[in-house]
Scaffold this active site. Structure first.
Site, PDB file in Angstrom:
ATOM      1  N   SER A 141     -47.028  37.957 -23.975  1.00 55.67           N
ATOM      2  CA  SER A 141     -46.977  36.623 -24.580  1.00 55.67           C
ATOM      3  C   SER A 141     -45.825  36.509 -25.590  1.00 55.67           C
ATOM      4  CB  SER A 141     -48.296  36.345 -25.292  1.00 55.67           C
ATOM      5  OG  SER A 141     -48.465  37.271 -26.343  1.00 55.67           O
ATOM      6  N   GLU A 169     -48.911  27.387 -23.605  1.00 49.69           N
ATOM      7  CA  GLU A 169     -48.984  27.975 -22.263  1.00 49.69           C
ATOM      8  C   GLU A 169     -50.475  28.149 -21.980  1.00 49.69           C
ATOM      9  OE1 GLU A 169     -47.834  32.116 -21.923  1.00 49.69           O
ATOM     10  OE2 GLU A 169     -47.088  31.796 -19.895  1.00 49.69           O
ATOM     11  N   GLU A 181     -54.613  46.967 -21.616  1.00 45.34           N
ATOM     12  CA  GLU A 181     -55.938  47.583 -21.764  1.00 45.34           C
ATOM     13  C   GLU A 181     -56.994  46.789 -20.990  1.00 45.34           C
ATOM     14  OE1 GLU A 181     -54.243  45.863 -23.819  1.00 45.34           O
ATOM     15  OE2 GLU A 181     -55.400  44.878 -25.387  1.00 45.34           O
ATOM     16  N   CYS A 232     -46.459  34.188 -15.225  1.00 39.90           N
ATOM     17  CA  CYS A 232     -45.475  33.660 -16.181  1.00 39.90           C
ATOM     18  C   CYS A 232     -44.542  32.685 -15.490  1.00 39.90           C
ATOM     19  CB  CYS A 232     -44.673  34.791 -16.795  1.00 39.90           C
ATOM     20  SG  CYS A 232     -43.587  35.584 -15.621  1.00 39.90           S
ATOM     21  N   LYS A 270     -47.368  51.956 -21.804  1.00 36.07           N
ATOM     22  CA  LYS A 270     -48.622  51.482 -22.404  1.00 36.07           C
ATOM     23  C   LYS A 270     -49.069  50.287 -21.565  1.00 36.07           C
ATOM     24  CE  LYS A 270     -50.496  48.787 -24.715  1.00 36.07           C
ATOM     25  NZ  LYS A 270     -51.587  47.928 -24.145  1.00 36.07           N
ATOM     26  N   PHE A 283     -51.522  41.892 -18.643  1.00 38.62           N
ATOM     27  CA  PHE A 283     -52.609  42.060 -17.681  1.00 38.62           C
ATOM     28  C   PHE A 283     -52.332  41.400 -16.327  1.00 38.62           C
ATOM     29  CE2 PHE A 283     -53.650  37.758 -19.058  1.00 38.62           C
ATOM     30  CZ  PHE A 283     -54.079  37.184 -17.871  1.00 38.62           C
TER      31      PHE A 283
HETATM   32  P1  NAD Z   1     -50.262  39.894 -24.450  1.00 40.52           P
HETATM   33  O1  NAD Z   1     -49.039  39.549 -25.210  1.00 40.52           O
HETATM   34  O2  NAD Z   1     -51.590  39.546 -25.020  1.00 40.52           O
HETATM   35  O3  NAD Z   1     -50.305  41.474 -24.163  1.00 40.52           O
HETATM   36  C1  NAD Z   1     -49.166  42.156 -23.705  1.00 40.52           C
HETATM   37  C2  NAD Z   1     -49.214  43.584 -24.223  1.00 40.52           C
HETATM   38  O4  NAD Z   1     -49.143  43.559 -25.646  1.00 40.52           O
HETATM   39  C3  NAD Z   1     -50.485  44.324 -23.839  1.00 40.52           C
HETATM   40  O5  NAD Z   1     -50.156  45.624 -23.433  1.00 40.52           O
HETATM   41  C4  NAD Z   1     -51.304  44.325 -25.125  1.00 40.52           C
HETATM   42  O6  NAD Z   1     -52.089  45.470 -25.269  1.00 40.52           O
HETATM   43  C5  NAD Z   1     -50.264  44.269 -26.211  1.00 40.52           C
HETATM   44  N1  NAD Z   1     -50.718  43.518 -27.400  1.00 40.52           N
HETATM   45  C6  NAD Z   1     -51.651  42.533 -27.447  1.00 40.52           C
HETATM   46  N2  NAD Z   1     -51.790  42.075 -28.703  1.00 40.52           N
HETATM   47  C7  NAD Z   1     -50.933  42.775 -29.466  1.00 40.52           C
HETATM   48  C8  NAD Z   1     -50.591  42.747 -30.855  1.00 40.52           C
HETATM   49  N3  NAD Z   1     -51.190  41.914 -31.694  1.00 40.52           N
HETATM   50  N4  NAD Z   1     -49.656  43.594 -31.292  1.00 40.52           N
HETATM   51  C9  NAD Z   1     -49.032  44.447 -30.462  1.00 40.52           C
HETATM   52  N5  NAD Z   1     -49.316  44.516 -29.134  1.00 40.52           N
HETATM   53  C10 NAD Z   1     -50.246  43.695 -28.638  1.00 40.52           C
HETATM   54  O7  NAD Z   1     -50.067  39.250 -22.983  1.00 40.52           O
HETATM   55  P2  NAD Z   1     -51.116  39.180 -21.792  1.00 40.52           P
HETATM   56  O8  NAD Z   1     -52.163  38.180 -22.138  1.00 40.52           O
HETATM   57  O9  NAD Z   1     -51.509  40.530 -21.366  1.00 40.52           O
HETATM   58  O10 NAD Z   1     -50.169  38.585 -20.627  1.00 40.52           O
HETATM   59  C11 NAD Z   1     -49.948  37.221 -20.446  1.00 40.52           C
HETATM   60  C12 NAD Z   1     -48.656  36.771 -21.089  1.00 40.52           C
HETATM   61  O11 NAD Z   1     -47.567  37.523 -20.563  1.00 40.52           O
HETATM   62  C13 NAD Z   1     -48.317  35.311 -20.785  1.00 40.52           C
HETATM   63  O12 NAD Z   1     -47.797  34.715 -21.942  1.00 40.52           O
HETATM   64  C14 NAD Z   1     -47.254  35.415 -19.709  1.00 40.52           C
HETATM   65  O13 NAD Z   1     -46.392  34.299 -19.624  1.00 40.52           O
HETATM   66  C15 NAD Z   1     -46.529  36.638 -20.145  1.00 40.52           C
HETATM   67  N6  NAD Z   1     -45.777  37.220 -19.056  1.00 40.52           N
HETATM   68  C16 NAD Z   1     -44.420  37.096 -19.078  1.00 40.52           C
HETATM   69  C17 NAD Z   1     -43.664  37.584 -18.033  1.00 40.52           C
HETATM   70  C18 NAD Z   1     -42.165  37.433 -18.029  1.00 40.52           C
HETATM   71  O14 NAD Z   1     -41.514  38.131 -17.265  1.00 40.52           O
HETATM   72  N7  NAD Z   1     -41.594  36.568 -18.839  1.00 40.52           N
HETATM   73  C19 NAD Z   1     -44.289  38.227 -16.968  1.00 40.52           C
HETATM   74  C20 NAD Z   1     -45.693  38.357 -16.989  1.00 40.52           C
HETATM   75  C21 NAD Z   1     -46.423  37.858 -18.045  1.00 40.52           C
END
Ligand code: NAD
Length: 498
Positions: free
Chosen positions: A228, A382, A178, A283, A175, A151
């Site tokens: 994450s 985090e 959401e 991140c 994808k 997000f």
């Molecule tokens: P998230 O992991 O909750 O969601 C990421 C994606 O995974 C979304 O599209 C979501 O729909 C999907 N998802 C969520 N739960 C899931 C599950 N149980 N099974 C399968 N798919 C699932 O992450 P977020 O909260 O949207 O974003 C923040 C995180 O992203 C932070 O940890 C941040 O550090 C990380 N991030 C990393 C980078 C990088 O380049 N390393 C860049 C941006 C964000």
């Protein structure tokens, strides 16, 4: 009031999902429902992948120049729509308008890079590797690729993925998050307007079930994930098990080390911006600062700077906007309470921030803890909010050891005026992206994003040179052309090419 629905994109058509499960897209500054987004059905995911598979047959044969020109046009369209895109991004994600433009711009840079694909997707050639034998390589597209995005950068991260995948000759299923899919969809509309043919780019919405379906789908060859560590680890394992090439860019705990010889005013400003910008939802946010020696006396000045930051709705361009959701706010304020309970010193408490006229917003103000120790939960997790943890060290060596003992390896920064200290830091620090007097060292697309250790699974980065290798298969061709009367035609049963 009529609430619009977010469409799927399948085979060049924006279609209403038949799903029975939908969720609201909510403005985090006001709680206004902006749209409803479906969690796509298994049939819709299959239809998107099937469209991408069909489109690959002709797209992979599309000349490089044709592919490149689409991205030339696309970068122009993004520039023309920058302000409207930023306003949409701010409304659904919460970050300030200025930062929303930054989010789009960092993605735009990758689109510009994709327009140069002709220079990037080149093979190698060696003449006479054996008598009259030549070897060359070609970088061929893989087929259908997929991307799953978080997000916090709803423009930049989708743009890390589909432009380079498509420019290299693949087709794509995206994808988006959401939680804020609207600006991503607007960018997708512009991509079609730029000339991406039907089926080459498809979008499905959803959460865990849709992600699992993409991980398992036998027709998807490569998968790029940003999000994450918990979800990324699951995605990496599941999609790898299904035989896919996978890259997962994941969570972080980024440390700055501040040496006492650093330029005080600049360092404190950079640290404040990098800890609290985007309400800490980056991140690469600096969420830990290790103050070395006399630098520990700078805490009161740092607290004053952080206290002076303005918190408010992103559209008013304050210093920081709200957190993405009520749940995120609850989690962050809960972790702050836990930090207090564990004995860290709360130098600045953002939980009580008030934004007149936006009492419902998910706001948390800048928060600073000092006296943080490695076993505390505020250090181990985090936080992904505007919370800076301060630690202390007597020497640079001690500070480096602390950073290297943390499992994450996304980003880090050193503030100093000493070249020797910077040289030592660069060599000894075990983190993928290193800043020297640069607080958020995200490389431009001439290079690749290079998070490491627990922040990354898979070998290759999401843009730059590395992603060309990620989205292609290197094929070596070894050839010999016979002169009509050359050689005897003798049978050779050894492995030698002679
Ligand atoms: P998230 O992991 O909750 O969601 C990421 C994606 O995974 C979304 O599209 C979501 O729909 C999907 N998802 C969520 N739960 C899931 C599950 N149980 N099974 C399968 N798919 C699932 O992450 P977020 O909260 O949207 O974003 C923040 C995180 O992203 C932070 O940890 C941040 O550090 C990380 N991030 C990393 C980078 C990088 O380049 N390393 C860049 C941006 C964000």
């Amino acid at each position: 009031m009529h609430v619009p629905t977010v469409k799927l994109l399948i085979d060049g058509e924006f279609v209403e999902s038949a799903s029975e499960t939908w969720r609201d897209v909510i403005n985090p500054a006001t709680q206004e429902v902006l749209a409803r987004v479906p969690l796509a059905t298994p049939e819709e995911v299959d239809a998107a992948v099937a469209a991408a598979k069909r489109a690959f047959l002709s797209w992979k044969k599309t000349p490089i120049g044709t592919r490149a020109r689409i991205f030339l046009k696309y970068q122009q369209l993004i520039r023309e729509h920058m302000q409207a895109l930023a306003a949409l991004l701010t409304a659904e994600q919460g970050k300030t308008l200025a930062d929303a433009e930054g989010d789009i711009f960092r993605g735009l840079e990758v689109v510009e890079h994709a327009a140069g694909i002709g220079h990037l997707q080149l093979g190698e050639y060696a003449e006479n590797v054996a008598g009259s034998v030549d070897t060359y390589t070609v970088l061929q597209p893989l087929g259908v690729c997929a991307g799953i995005t978080p997000f916090n950068f709803p423009a930049m991260i989708p743009l890390w993925m589909f432009p380079m995948a498509i420019a290299t000759g693949n087709t794509f299923v995206l994808k988006p998050s959401e939680q804020d899919p609207m600006v991503t969809m607007r960018l997708v509309e512009l991509a079609l307007e730029a000339g991406i043919p039907p089926g080459v780019l498809n979008v499905v919405h959803g959460a865990a079930e849709v992600v699992d379906a993409l991980c398992d789908h036998p027709d998807i060859k490569a998968l790029s994930f940003v999000g994450s560590t918990r979800v990324g680890t699951h995605v990496y394992q599941r999609a790898s098990l299904a035989g896919k090439r996978v890259q997962c860019m994941m969570g972080a705990k980024n440390h700055a080390i501040v040496l006492p010889d650093a330029n005080r005013a600049q360092t404190l400003s950079q640290l404040t911006g990098a800890a609290f910008g985007a309400a800490g939802q980056r991140c690469m946010a600096l969420s830990v600062a290790i103050l070395v020696g006399e630098a520990r006396t700078w805490i009161p000045e740092l607290v004053d700077k952080a206290r002076a930051l303005q918190v408010g709705p992103g559209r008013d361009n304050p210093d920081l906007g709200p957190l993405i959701s009520c749940a995120a706010r609850e989690r962050v304020t809960g972790l702050i309470a836990q930090g207090v309970a564990e004995g860290a010193t709360l130098e600045l408490d953002g939980r009580t921030v008030s934004v007149p006229g936006h009492e419902q917003g998910n706001f948390v103000g800048p928060t600073i803890f000092s006296g943080v120790r490695p076993q505390m939960e505020i250090y181990r997790q985090e936080i992904f909010g505007p919370v800076l943890c301060l630690m202390e060290a007597d020497t640079l060596e001690e500070a480096i050891a602390l950073v290297n003992a943390n499992p994450n390896g996304n980003g880090t920064a050193l503030f100093t005026q000493s070249g020797a200290a910077a040289r030592q830091f660069q060599e000894e620090i075990d983190v993928g992206q290193v800043g020297i007097n640069v607080p958020i060292p995200v490389p431009v697309p001439l290079f690749s994003f290079t998070g490491s250790r627990a922040s990354k699974l898979g070998d290759l980065g999401p843009y730059g040179k590395q992603v060309v290798l990620f989205y292609t298969q290197t094929k070596t061709v070894t050839s010999r052309w016979f002169d009509d009367d050359a050689g005897s035609g003798r049978v050779n049963t050894t492995i030698s090419l002679k």
